[in-house]
Design a protein around this motif. Structure first.
Motif, PDB file in Angstrom:
ATOM      1  N   ASN A  44     -10.152 -18.037  28.121  1.00 14.71           N
ATOM      2  CA  ASN A  44     -10.206 -16.633  28.846  1.00 14.71           C
ATOM      3  C   ASN A  44      -9.621 -15.844  27.829  1.00 14.71           C
ATOM      4  OD1 ASN A  44     -10.835 -14.679  30.853  1.00 14.71           O
ATOM      5  ND2 ASN A  44      -8.510 -14.271  30.916  1.00 14.71           N
ATOM      6  N   THR A  51     -15.935 -15.010  27.036  1.00 15.51           N
ATOM      7  CA  THR A  51     -15.987 -15.066  28.379  1.00 15.51           C
ATOM      8  C   THR A  51     -17.129 -16.271  29.044  1.00 15.51           C
ATOM      9  OG1 THR A  51     -15.821 -12.565  28.221  1.00 15.51           O
ATOM     10  CG2 THR A  51     -16.688 -13.621  30.265  1.00 15.51           C
ATOM     11  N   ALA A  63     -14.882 -19.491  29.266  1.00 10.64           N
ATOM     12  CA  ALA A  63     -14.115 -19.546  30.243  1.00 10.64           C
ATOM     13  C   ALA A  63     -14.681 -19.756  31.618  1.00 10.64           C
ATOM     14  CB  ALA A  63     -13.511 -18.059  30.345  1.00 10.64           C
ATOM     15  N   LYS A  64     -15.911 -19.085  31.629  1.00 13.77           N
ATOM     16  CA  LYS A  64     -16.627 -19.511  32.929  1.00 13.77           C
ATOM     17  C   LYS A  64     -17.051 -21.083  32.924  1.00 13.77           C
ATOM     18  CE  LYS A  64     -18.540 -14.778  33.823  1.00 13.77           C
ATOM     19  NZ  LYS A  64     -19.647 -14.046  33.870  1.00 13.77           N
ATOM     20  N   LEU A  79      -4.983 -15.026  32.786  1.00 21.34           N
ATOM     21  CA  LEU A  79      -6.338 -15.062  33.521  1.00 21.34           C
ATOM     22  C   LEU A  79      -6.637 -13.582  33.876  1.00 21.34           C
ATOM     23  CD1 LEU A  79      -5.934 -18.190  35.867  1.00 21.34           C
ATOM     24  CD2 LEU A  79      -7.859 -17.969  33.821  1.00 21.34           C
TER      25      LEU A  79
END
Length: 455
Positions: free
Chosen positions: A66, A229, A232-233, A368
């Motif tokens: 993240n 992004t 991170a997902k 986060l």
């Protein structure tokens, strides 16, 4: 061609990587022992343990992705450059030569080797000989890495999980006692969920997630996902898959530990409990299989930890020692530490983990949610300062009683019990961290006003 998400097959591969990083033989000794301590209160204990040993580690890996960091040092540098060196050294020494690597050797010995040897040779002598052979192999393969770790990973780890499945199934089909009749330890009569958090700390997976998160992030990047992004997902998606498997194993081993109370008294540590349960259900053959699989699994983990720690210290201090020198130092230090015995290592690792886990959790949460405070360094700084100040009292409380008396820490612990909410639940750092957050946000707002006034 850049992709925005992984296929299901790729997610399963990343999940397998995460599971392999986090789950080793040491991850069994804590839930089994927790089951014996929690007894009939195992449901809240399961919840606390899974939060600490599954949820926080996955979030730690996600925090690396993240923040677009290339490792723990880069993430910790958001507090300050000096802090990044301090915290990185502390975490790698904890998951390396100070506790985790020695624990690998002693877990192998206590759980697998000692029950097979019986009383034919003194425990201290046997541990010395075993640890000398164990760390000679660790050093050899750390200096000359080859296919041995890959072979162990592909053969021994599946064998270990297969044997564990047989053991758990045997124990659950023929329980020593009903869970409802399993008497909890006095410390688990109330607040079992919060007490189990510290047992979850013992796996060291949250700090390992911070240290090794970049490995998983790089795996996802190599699969074609470049957007931070999206990375991170994907870490979270794959982490959920790995977490479900880890949580399932934890729940079953905690249940196995609780049901063993009808057969054995609460053991000194989970390694002893695991060997007792294996011997009861699978006999001497089960002990031999357990000894081989756990020893090789721990050998692989130790090689990986020595390699990671040595590479990290070479990177942080490029003009000091070579990789070979660091590997030798860490291996020798681990060898000495392993001969303290498993119970002693666990006993002295708990205070250190109680000290560093709150700042690690705070760093993960800040990473986060940093976009909500615009990545401001002051917020990182003040939350970290206040969290460390509170975690010092957790450290004092977790020290062995003789050390508390020697350094006259009773007054400090009593002070914290009086003025720190949730301190007795090992969560006394939460309110100070919130105070640090408020101060950091206030400093950020004042600086913004000053800039506007000067504009």
């Amino acid at each position: 061609m850049n992709k925005k998400h992984l296929s299901l097959h790729q997610r399963l591969l990343v999940a397998a990587t995460l599971f392999g990083m986090f789950f080793g033989a040491g991850n069994l000794i804590f839930p089994v022992h927790l089951g014996q301590l929690a007894g009939r209160n195992l449901l809240p204990a399961m919840a606390g343990f899974i939060i600490a040993a599954v949820g926080i580690p996955i979030l730690g890996v996600a925090a690396i992705g993240n923040t677009h960091s290339d490792g723990l040092q880069a993430l910790a540098s958001k507090v300050s450059r000096r802090y990044s060196y301090f915290f990185t050294c502390l975490l790698y020494l904890t998951i390396g030569p100070c506790f985790a690597i020695p624990r690998c050797a002693t877990t192998s010995f206590t759980t697998g080797i000692q029950p097979v040897l019986g009383s034919q040779i003194s425990e201290r002598t046997a541990l010395l000989v075993f640890s000398a052979i164990f760390f000679a192999l660790v050093l050899f393969f750390s200096l000359k890495p080859g296919n041995i770790t890959l072979w162990i990973g592909k053969v021994i780890n599946p064998l270990f999980l297969f044997f564990l499945a047989i053991l758990i199934l045997s124990a659950l089909l023929h329980p020593g006692t009903a869970v409802s009749a399993a008497q909890p330890d006095p410390s688990y009569e109330t607040g079992a969920m919060f007490h189990a958090l510290s047992e979850g700390y013992g796996t060291m997976d949250a700090i390992a997630g911070l240290a090794f998160g970049i490995v998983v992030v790089n795996v996802i990047r190599q699969m074609g996902v470049d957007d931070d992004t999206a990375i991170a997902k994907e870490v979270l998606h794959s982490g959920i898959l790995a977490g479900v498997l880890m949580a399932l194993i934890y729940m079953l081993t905690i249940l196995m530990g609780a049901q063993s109370l009808g057969l054995f008294a609460v053991s000194e540590n989970g390694g002893i409990a695991l060997s007792q349960i294996s011997s009861h259900y699978l006999g001497r053959a089960g002990l031999v299989i357990l000894a081989v699989t756990i020893t090789f699994a721990c050998l692989k983990t130790s090689i990986g930890l020595v390699t990671s720690c040595s590479e990290t210290f070479v990177q942080m201090f490029p003009d000091k020692l070579s990789y070979k020198a660091w590997a030798i130092i860490f291996t020798l230090f681990s060898f000495i530490g392993s001969n303290m015995g498993l119970s002693t290592i666990i006993r002295y690792s708990v205070p250190v983990l109680m000290l560093i886990y709150p700042p690690a959790i705070a760093l993960i949460l800040l990473a986060l949610f940093e976009r909500h405070f615009n990545h401001d360094r002051k917020v990182y700084f003040w939350v970290t300062v206040f969290t460390w100040s509170a975690s010092l009292f957790d450290f004092f409380k977790a020290l062995p009683e003789e050390l508390q008396s020697l350094f006259h820490l009773d007054a400090a612990v009593t002070l914290a019990q009086t003025f720190l909410p949730l301190f007795n639940l090992n969560l006394g750092w939460i309110l100070p961290a919130m105070v640090g957050l408020i101060i950091g946000l206030g400093c950020k707002r004042n600086e913004k006003r000053r800039r506007q006034a000067l504009a």
